[in-house]
Structure formats: structure tokens, C-alpha cells
Scaffold this active site. Structure first.
Site, PDB file in Angstrom:
ATOM      1  CB  SER B 115      -0.904   0.035   1.229  1.00 24.03           C
ATOM      2  OG  SER B 115      -1.691  -1.112   1.295  1.00 24.03           O
ATOM      3  CB  SER B 149       1.302  -5.033   9.623  1.00 22.81           C
ATOM      4  OG  SER B 149       0.052  -4.490   9.286  1.00 22.81           O
ATOM      5  CD  GLU B 232      -3.270  -9.206   2.898  1.00 17.43           C
ATOM      6  OE1 GLU B 232      -3.079  -8.896   1.707  1.00 17.43           O
ATOM      7  OE2 GLU B 232      -3.086  -8.439   3.852  1.00 17.43           O
ATOM      8  CD  GLU B 365     -16.781  -0.954   1.931  1.00 18.81           C
ATOM      9  OE1 GLU B 365     -15.605  -1.324   2.178  1.00 18.81           O
ATOM     10  OE2 GLU B 365     -17.540  -0.527   2.818  1.00 18.81           O
TER      11      GLU B 365
HETATM   12  C1  LIG Z   1      -4.501  -2.613  10.430  1.00 14.19           C
HETATM   13  C2  LIG Z   1      -4.045  -2.492   9.016  1.00 14.19           C
HETATM   14  C3  LIG Z   1      -2.886  -3.132   8.626  1.00 14.19           C
HETATM   15  C4  LIG Z   1      -2.428  -3.018   7.320  1.00 14.19           C
HETATM   16  N1  LIG Z   1      -1.256  -3.626   6.987  1.00 14.19           N
HETATM   17  C5  LIG Z   1      -0.772  -3.473   5.736  1.00 14.19           C
HETATM   18  C6  LIG Z   1       0.475  -4.033   5.373  1.00 14.19           C
HETATM   19  O1  LIG Z   1       1.120  -4.680   6.188  1.00 14.19           O
HETATM   20  N2  LIG Z   1       0.951  -3.848   4.137  1.00 14.19           N
HETATM   21  C7  LIG Z   1       0.260  -3.142   3.213  1.00 14.19           C
HETATM   22  O2  LIG Z   1       0.740  -3.025   2.088  1.00 14.19           O
HETATM   23  N3  LIG Z   1      -0.945  -2.579   3.509  1.00 14.19           N
HETATM   24  C8  LIG Z   1      -1.458  -2.717   4.750  1.00 14.19           C
HETATM   25  N4  LIG Z   1      -2.669  -2.156   5.086  1.00 14.19           N
HETATM   26  C9  LIG Z   1      -3.332  -1.313   4.085  1.00 14.19           C
HETATM   27  C10 LIG Z   1      -4.622  -1.904   3.501  1.00 14.19           C
HETATM   28  O3  LIG Z   1      -4.330  -2.938   2.618  1.00 14.19           O
HETATM   29  C11 LIG Z   1      -5.365  -0.747   2.821  1.00 14.19           C
HETATM   30  O4  LIG Z   1      -5.710   0.164   3.844  1.00 14.19           O
HETATM   31  C12 LIG Z   1      -6.608  -1.205   2.119  1.00 14.19           C
HETATM   32  O5  LIG Z   1      -6.294  -1.970   0.983  1.00 14.19           O
HETATM   33  C13 LIG Z   1      -7.522  -0.041   1.697  1.00 14.19           C
HETATM   34  O6  LIG Z   1      -6.860   0.967   1.032  1.00 14.19           O
HETATM   35  P1  LIG Z   1      -6.970   2.481   1.491  1.00 14.19           P
HETATM   36  O7  LIG Z   1      -6.680   2.506   2.926  1.00 14.19           O
HETATM   37  O8  LIG Z   1      -6.159   3.273   0.587  1.00 14.19           O
HETATM   38  O9  LIG Z   1      -8.497   2.867   1.320  1.00 14.19           O
HETATM   39  P2  LIG Z   1      -9.200   3.446   0.001  1.00 14.19           P
HETATM   40  O10 LIG Z   1      -8.875   2.554  -1.135  1.00 14.19           O
HETATM   41  O11 LIG Z   1      -8.929   4.882  -0.136  1.00 14.19           O
HETATM   42  O12 LIG Z   1     -10.718   3.219   0.393  1.00 14.19           O
HETATM   43  C14 LIG Z   1     -11.495   4.123   1.175  1.00 14.19           C
HETATM   44  C15 LIG Z   1     -12.930   3.629   1.191  1.00 14.19           C
HETATM   45  O13 LIG Z   1     -13.426   3.578  -0.149  1.00 14.19           O
HETATM   46  C16 LIG Z   1     -13.884   2.268  -0.453  1.00 14.19           C
HETATM   47  N5  LIG Z   1     -13.577   1.916  -1.832  1.00 14.19           N
HETATM   48  C17 LIG Z   1     -12.396   1.984  -2.484  1.00 14.19           C
HETATM   49  N6  LIG Z   1     -12.504   1.529  -3.738  1.00 14.19           N
HETATM   50  C18 LIG Z   1     -13.783   1.120  -3.889  1.00 14.19           C
HETATM   51  C19 LIG Z   1     -14.543   0.554  -4.948  1.00 14.19           C
HETATM   52  N7  LIG Z   1     -13.986   0.236  -6.135  1.00 14.19           N
HETATM   53  N8  LIG Z   1     -15.836   0.279  -4.732  1.00 14.19           N
HETATM   54  C20 LIG Z   1     -16.418   0.572  -3.532  1.00 14.19           C
HETATM   55  N9  LIG Z   1     -15.762   1.114  -2.506  1.00 14.19           N
HETATM   56  C21 LIG Z   1     -14.469   1.377  -2.676  1.00 14.19           C
HETATM   57  C22 LIG Z   1     -13.123   1.372   0.488  1.00 14.19           C
HETATM   58  O14 LIG Z   1     -13.792   0.140   0.677  1.00 14.19           O
HETATM   59  C23 LIG Z   1     -13.058   2.205   1.731  1.00 14.19           C
HETATM   60  O15 LIG Z   1     -14.239   2.077   2.438  1.00 14.19           O
HETATM   61  C24 LIG Z   1      -3.143  -2.245   6.376  1.00 14.19           C
HETATM   62  C25 LIG Z   1      -4.336  -1.625   6.778  1.00 14.19           C
HETATM   63  C26 LIG Z   1      -4.778  -1.733   8.077  1.00 14.19           C
HETATM   64  C27 LIG Z   1      -6.036  -1.025   8.469  1.00 14.19           C
END
Ligand SMILES: Cc1cc2nc3c(=O)[nH]c(=O)nc-3n(C[C@H](O)[C@H](O)[C@H](O)COP(=O)(O)OP(=O)(O)OC[C@H]3O[C@@H](n4cnc5c(N)ncnc54)[C@H](O)[C@@H]3O)c2cc1C
Lengths: 364, 395
Positions: B115, B149, B232, B365
Site C-alpha cells: 500500500s 504492519s 492473504e 467493499e
Molecule cells: C490494520 C491495518 C494493517 C495493514 N497492513 C498493511 C500491510 O502490512 N501492508 C500493506 O501493504 N498494507 C497494509 N494495510 C493497508 C490496507 O491494505 C489498505 O488500507 C486497504 O487496501 C484499503 O486501502 P486504502 O486505505 O487506501 O483505502 P481506500 O482505497 O482509499 O478506500 C477508502 C474507502 O473507499 C472504499 N472503496 C475503495 N474503492 C472502492 C470501490 N472500487 N468500490 C467501492 N468502494 C471502494 C473502500 O472500501 C473504503 O471504504 C493495512 C491496513 C490496516 C487497516
């Protein structure tokens, strides 16, 4: 950890499913069920003969020595999934499961019961419990009610199993002692009737304490396998919704490409997948005579009933105006699903049963 | 052909040669790996015996009975659940031999540099660049990763970076194994709403990765990453538990032990959640039985969705059930924990931590989209990012 239940389908079960599905697709699709329901008599005697004499489904729970298939609840559950998918009007749940399981829990070797079981297993006769269809496995039995209202499939039955204070009686519906008065059911595919039986009529087939526990065993099997019927209904409703929303275009796109709808169908899929695990667990617990059976049955009923209703309601909504028409069969599924959620004990009642079994008491 | 009897013999031999009481934990785990009893379905020499996955329970039961130490899958979850299957599928023989053993034993902890601030759900939009140094053949990586993480504990990372910005976004990505101790890797704690910092920001500045640490072909990183992501999602929520083994157990116990907390409204919600938790447990069991029978179905995709929603609803109920106690929180100290702890600590912590369950590893989602399109075959939404060069996309 206790051994987990076997939640998969065996090869013979898959074969059985294929045979039942082929027959129903050919002879008893939903439009056919609608036509029959409109005619006032939803049953197709030829179909019942093909199911029972042809495939032998009525005798799955009955040992081979009594003319049955000597299979079990897991196989009967597969049949019910298919009957649910096609919302087939057939006295399978009431006669081949509930009444049959009741008789098997009596002295099945006594000539009267053995004879009746053989006839039921071969599909020559139909028997139903003379109890309201909503009776739960753990509710007090309303013995002596006159008439007994809401008896499922009584209009199709040859024999009524009547619980009385002093035992269980078998009464021929053709006898002058019996009146069966059809009621108008919410579920057009499973007729209900008010039944009056003269006191003292019929043949006592089990004495008091055995009779009570036999009826409960019958209701438990019925409730547990009803979950498989509910699974079948939900599965059909989801498939129809997916098919329809893929085909139909609005706003220059297939409906099924709109995310709001996709998420609802994905959610339904998750519920169907979960319902399958719950229904299989109940069927397996009944089949193996597990002490966990009452819990597995209550769990399956508490979960699968609402899933079938949800799937059917979504199916109507996702079809739009078409879903609201009499011609489209979605309403048959809706009516069956909604009735099933009360049949053999409501969802709430099964949750209370679970609460008792898992020691989660109400506030004092 | 490996069968249960042969495995029991091998377990007995391992125990005899390395009695758990007299052997250090790590030494025992290494010996177990070398005996092919780590993950049976992996190849010989790589911790396995090319044996059916279904037989693993025979080994695990035998070792547990002998009091042998387990590798702690919670501590090394990313390595075990995600890096390992990806390396097994796409790695060279040298990579497999170098990385799998220390990973399995827990000598080397892994993290996942996927990410980015501008690429979450739309992971393929990532901007971290990897440029080939023509002289040495090494890759020079620059960019920023986020929500990583365990980056503060990790020795290695799986990393995806853009190697060709002129291609559409899915085609210009390459997959690397990144040494977290290399110069240019900077890890900064990122505090979470629970107060602690499980995850981090990771800044990559001129990090040099040898080509030997590339996994899969140049520009094929997206396919490789899909293997990681699939693993995963299946690994979250699929643990085998007894009845009331998950979060519902804690609430049910409180309910039984504290009659003064009970209300009718809470009881209805508790019973509903108890039913759903038990059904979710059976569903996970069914998925496992399908895997063992060699007929994996799509049901696994649903486990994480159920797990996230149930954890959130059950922990929310628990806070309310506890009344005045639910108003308190154990500890807001900023810490950098070693373990991801879904069920530990108190109700308030569980409630807050569970909010991540529907975000981490793909949001609910996004998972619903995947179920709708890949399982149900519903059409995808119209999109205009598939045939445009990454550099020309709006960001
Ligand atoms: C506790 C925790 C640990 C994590 N650990 C890691 C890690 O070790 N390595 C790593 O690489 N990442 C990690 N992540 C990141 C995680 O994979 C991302 O947060 C996740 O994929 C969502 O991306 P974003 O946060 O950018 O949200 P966004 O993509 O910006 O999404 C925001 C909101 O919009 C919604 N949304 C986005 N796209 C769509 C769509 N096409 N249709 C409908 N709704 C949509 C989402 O569901 C969400 O509700 C971690 C996250 C958390 C919370």
C-alpha cells in the site's frame, strides 16, 4: 474438540441430486407449479410416483428391511434442497421426513407400524402429523384441539398421526371419523387444512411416554431438514437474481454492473454459503444420531429461515415490476420461504431453544 | 507415497533425535523443517514431503502431544501466509532455498510493502519506482509505502514497484524481495486509533535491490501480487476454532457470569450473533474440508467478510454489555507491539482494533466486488484505466 460434522456431499448424494434435479427440471419447473397451484390442487400424482417409485426418495430414512432405501438424513436433505429450488408441491417434508421419523421412533417392528412405514417408503401412501405446521420440536403438544388448524398436506394424506393424551393414533383420512377442511394458505404450494377427528377413532400405535418423544423426534428431523429446503429456495432466488440482472439493461448498462446491486447479491451469496454449512451440520447431526442434534437443528433453523426469506425478498425487488407479477415465479419462492420461517417453530422460538441449550439465560 | 503411518514414524524419529525438553525452540523448529514436517505439501528439501496437505493435522497432533514447540503463526503471519506461498510459486530454486527455512522457523520476520498513500484499494496505481542500474543490473527503488504492519520487526519485505510508467498500470509493475536493513529504508511508526503503532510508514530512498531478489518476470509483478493477495484473504478468518472459540466466547462468558448486566435487548442481539458466529465457524470448517478433499470452492472468499463483520458487531455489543466498565480503556500508551492481537486485551481495545478487520487485506467493499464479479459472474463497472499508460492517469 469434538469431531467436526461431515459438511460435504458424498458422491452418491451428488448422484441423487442429479436424478432429482433432472426429473424436476423436466416435469415440475416453477411455471408448472404455478399452473397447478392455480387449479386448486397443487399436487401432481404422476410426479410423486416418479419421485417415490422411480427414484425411491420417500424411503431414504426407512431401513431396507421395511422396504426403504436405508440411507439417511443427509440424503433426504439433498432431496429437500432440490424440492426447495423448484418449490415443488409434494408431501415430502411432512410425510417422508416428519411422519416417517415419528414412526421410526415408535416400535417400528410392530406389524402395524412396519406396514405403514413400508407403504410410506414406497410412496403408496402419505401420512402427516395432525399438528399445526408451526409446531416446534420443543413446544408443548396441543393435544385434543378440535379442530386442529393448519395441518400441512392433510388434504393429500391417507393417514393422520394423531397425538392424544394416552398415545399416538393412526387414523385413516377416508374414515367417517375424519373431516379435512382446506384452508387458504399463504404458501400456495403446501396446502393447509383444519382437521377434525372423532375422539377415540383410529388405532393406537404408541402409548403415552413413547408417543411424546417419538413426535418430538419427528418434529426435530422435520425442522432440521427444513433448513435444506430453505437453502434450496435461497439458492434458486440468488441464481435467478444474478441471471436477470446480467440480462436486463437500464441506463445503457446491464443492471448487474451497478455496484449497489452487486454488493447485495454478493452478500446473499455469503448467506447462502453459510446456510449450506448450517444445513449440512444439522443433517449430519441427525444422520449420526449425535447428542448435538437439537443444537444443530435449532442453529440451522435460526439461520436458514431468515436467509431464505431475505433471498426471496431480494429476488422480487431485483426483478423490479416483473418481480411483482403473478406470472413470474418469484412469488412462489417468497410465499414458501416466508411460511417456512414459521413452520416447525419460528426463528425466534429456535433461538430460545438455543439459548437454553447453550446456557444464555434471559434477564432475571 | 506418504501415509499417516509413515508420518507418525517420522514424527517419532524427530522427537527421538531432538527431544523437545532438551532442545532449544529454534533448533527444534529447524530440525522439524529439515525433516520435511514443517508444511507437508511443500517440496522435499523445502520443509515438506510433497505430501497431501490433509495429512498435516497428523503431524501437528503428534508434535503437540509430545510437547514440541510450535512456530508462532501470529508473529510470523505475513511471512507464512503471504510471502511463502508466493516465493514457492514464483521463486527460483536459490530464492526458495535462501528464504523459506528462516521464514518458517521465525528467524526472519516479513512485512508487506504494497500500500501507498495514493494506492490502497487501487493497488495497481502505485507510484514507487524501481529503475534498473544498467552497470550493475541492480534496481534502485524510490517511493513511500504506508500502513506497513510489522515493518519495525521485519528483516525482509515483499515489495511491488513500478518499473515501466509508459504501460497501463497493471502491466508496468515488478515484484521484489527487499532487505529491510539496507541503507535507504526508513521505518516510522504510524499510530493507530487504538493508541499503539502496529503499522508504519516506510520511506524508500535509493534502495539498491539486486536482480537476484526479483520475484517473477519484469513487468509481471501484478500476477505475482495476486497470489499474495489471494493467500492473504484466505488466511484471515480461516483459523480452526472450537465452538465459542472466537470473540463470541468472551461475551457469552460475561453473560453467564454477570446476571446483573443482562437486558432483553442485548440478549436478542447476543443470540443472533451467537448463531452467526457458530454458522461462520461451520462455514470455515466446510471450506477446510473442501480443501482437504481436493475440491476447493469459492467459499473461502467469504470467510474474511464474515470474520470482519462479526468481530465488529460482537465487540460493539460487548462494550455496551459491560456498561460502566465499557466506558474505560486499558491503556493509551503508544507502543509498537510484536503481535497483531485481534482478541486480546479488553473490550474497548477489541472494539477499536476490529475496525481494521474490514480494511486490512482488502476492504469489505472490494471483497464484495470480487465475489460479485468472479464468483457470481456479474459484469464489472465501466472503467477507463485499463488501456491508458500509468503516467497519463489522473492522480
Ligand atoms: C490494520 C491495518 C494493517 C495493514 N497492513 C498493511 C500491510 O502490512 N501492508 C500493506 O501493504 N498494507 C497494509 N494495510 C493497508 C490496507 O491494505 C489498505 O488500507 C486497504 O487496501 C484499503 O486501502 P486504502 O486505505 O487506501 O483505502 P481506500 O482505497 O482509499 O478506500 C477508502 C474507502 O473507499 C472504499 N472503496 C475503495 N474503492 C472502492 C470501490 N472500487 N468500490 C467501492 N468502494 C471502494 C473502500 O472500501 C473504503 O471504504 C493495512 C491496513 C490496516 C487497516
Amino acid at each position: 474438540m469434538t469431531t467436526p460434522p461431515d459438511l460435504l456431499y458424498s458422491e452418491p448424494e451428488d448422484d441423487l441430486r442429479a436424478a432429482v434435479r433432472a426429473l424436476l427440471t423436466d416435469r415440475a419447473d416453477l411455471p408448472a407449479a404455478l399452473t397447478r397451484a392455480e387449479s386448486g390442487d397443487p399436487y401432481d400424482p404422476a410426479l410423486w410416483t416418479s419421485l417415490t417409485a422411480g427414484i425411491g426418495v420417500a424411503g431414504l430414512l426407512v431401513p431396507e428391511s421395511l422396504g426403504g432405501q436405508g440411507a439417511g438424513h443427509r440424503e433426504a436433505a439433498v432431496v429437500l434442497e432440490e424440492l426447495g429450488r423448484a418449490v415443488t408441491p409434494a408431501p415430502y417434508l411432512t410425510s417422508s421426513v416428519t411422519a416417517t421419523a415419528t414412526l421410526l421412533a415408535c416400535d417400528a417392528d410392530s406389524p402395524d407400524i412396519a406396514g405403514l412405514l413400508t407403504a410410506l417408503a414406497e410412496g403408496r401412501r402419505v401420512a402427516v402429523l395432525a399438528l399445526p405446521f408451526g409446531t416446534a420440536p420443543d413446544s408443548p403438544l396441543p393435544v385434543g384441539a378440535d379442530p386442529v388448524r393448519g395441518v400441512a398436506d392433510a388434504v393429500r394424506a391417507d393417514v393422520l398421526l394423531v397425538p392424544r393424551q394416552d398415545g399416538l393414533y393412526a387414523v385413516e383420512t377416508a374414515s367417517p371419523a375424519v373431516t379435512v377442511e382446506p384452508l387458504t394458505p399463504l404458501d400456495l404450494t403446501r396446502p393447509l387444512a383444519a382437521v377434525t377427528v372423532d375422539p377415540g377413532a383410529g388405532l393406537r400405535i404408541a402409548a403415552a411416554p413413547v408417543a411424546g418423544s417419538a413426535v418430538r423426534a419427528g418434529l426435530l428431523a422435520g425442522a432440521g431438514l427444513l433448513a435444506s429446503e430453505q437453502l434450496g429456495i435461497a439458492e434458486w432466488c440468488l441464481e435467478e437474481s444474478v441471471r436477470h440482472t446480467k440480462d436486463r439493461h437500464q441506463f445503457n448498462r446491464p443492471l448487474g454492473s451497478f455496484q449497489a446491486l452487486k454488493h447485495r447479491m454478493a452478500q446473499l451469496w455469503l448467506e447462502v454459503v453459510s446456510a449450506r454449512a448450517a444445513a449440512r451440520a444439522a443433517a449430519d447431526a441427525l444422520a449420526t444420531g449425535s447428542p448435538d442434534a437439537p443444537l444443530a437443528v435449532a442453529l440451522a433453523q435460526a439461520y436458514c429461515g431468515p436467509v431464505a426469506v431475505h433471498a426471496a425478498e431480494e429476488c422480487v425487488q431485483l426483478h423490479g415490476g416483473i418481480g411483482m407479477t403473478w406470472e413470474h415465479p418469484a412469488h412462489l419462492a417468497l410465499k414458501r420461504a416466508k411460511s417456512d420461517a414459521t413452520a416447525l417453530g419460528s426463528t425466534g422460538r429456535h433461538k430460545e431453544a438455543l439459548a437454553a441449550l447453550t446456557d444464555l439465560p434471559a434477564p432475571g | 507415497m506418504t501415509d499417516a503411518t509413515e508420518l507418525r514414524t517420522r514424527v517419532a524419529e524427530l522427537i527421538a533425535a531432538h527431544p523437545p525438553s532438551g532442545t532449544g525452540r529454534d533448533d527444534f523448529l529447524r530440525a522439524r523443517f529439515d525433516a520435511g514436517l514443517a508444511w507437508l505439501h511443500y517440496p522435499q528439501g523445502l520443509g515438506g514431503l510433497d505430501a497431501p496437505r490433509s495429512l498435516q493435522s497428523v503431524v501437528d497432533a503428534g508434535l503437540a502431544a509430545a510437547g514440541a514447540p510450535d512456530n508462532d503463526p501470529r508473529r510470523i503471519g505475513i511471512g507464512l501466509g503471504m510471502a511463502a506461498p508466493t516465493i514457492l510459486r514464483y521463486g527460483t530454486q536459490e530464492q526458495k532455498e535462501r528464504f523459506l527455512r528462516p521464514l518458517w522457523v521465525g528467524d526472519e520476520v516479513w512485512c508487506q510493502l504494497f500500500s501507498e498513500p495514493g494506492a490502497g484499494s487501487d493497488l495497481a496505481a502505485l507510484a514507487t519506482r524501481a529503475v534498473r542500474d544498467q552497470a550493475s543490473g541492480d534496481w534502485i527503488v524510490d517511493g513511500q509505502k504506508v500502513w506497513t504492519s510489522s515493518a519495525h520487526l521485519a528483516r525482509w519485505a515483499i515489495l511491488i514497484a513500478r518499473t515501466d510508467p509508459t504501460l497501463p498500470k497493471h502491466r508496468g509493475i515488478t515484484y521484489f524481495l527487499c532487505d529491510m536493513t539496507d541503507p535507504g529504508v526508513e521505518v516510522r511508526p504510524l499510530r493507530q486509533l487504538t493508541g499503539e503503532a502496529e503499522f508504519n510508514e516506510v520511506f524508500l530512498t535509493g534502495v539498491r535491490i539486486p536482480d537476484a531478489h526479483r520475484l517473477g518476470g519484469i513487468g509481471e509483478g501484478w500476477q505475482v501480487a495476486r497470489t499474495t493477495l489471494m493467500n492473504e484473504r484466505v488466511s484471515i478468518g480461516g483459523a480452526r476454532l472450537p465452538r465459542e472459540g472466537g470473540m463470541i466466547g468472551a461475551v457469552a462468558r460475561t453473560w453467564r457470569e454477570r446476571p446483573e448486566l443482562r437486558t432483553h435487548e442485548l440478549r436478542q442481539r447476543l443470540l443472533t450473533l451467537w448463531v452467526e458466529a457458530e454458522v461462520a465457524r461451520l462455514t470455515a470448517e466446510r471450506v477446510r474440508q473442501q480443501l482437504v478433499a481436493g475440491q476447493p470452492g469459492p467459499e473461502g472468499s467469504g470467510l474474511k467478510l464474515s470474520f470482519a463483520r462479526l468481530n465488529q458487531e460482537i465487540s460493539g455489543l460487548e462494550v455496551e454489555l459491560l456498561g460502566d466498565e465499557g466506558l474505560l480503556y486499558s491503556d493509551w500508551t503508544m507502543r509498537r507491539p510484536e503481535l497483531v492481537d485481534f482478541t486480546g486485551r479488553d473490550a474497548g481495545y477489541r472494539y477499536l482494533r476490529s475496525k481494521g478487520n474490514s480494511i486490512e487485506g482488502g476492504t469489505s467493499e472490494v471483497l464484495l466486488n470480487i465475489v460479485a464479479e468472479r464468483v457470481l459472474g456479474l459484469p464489472s463497472e465501466p472503467r477507463d484505466d485499463k488501456d491508458v499508460a500509468w503516467k497519463d492517469l489522473a492522480r
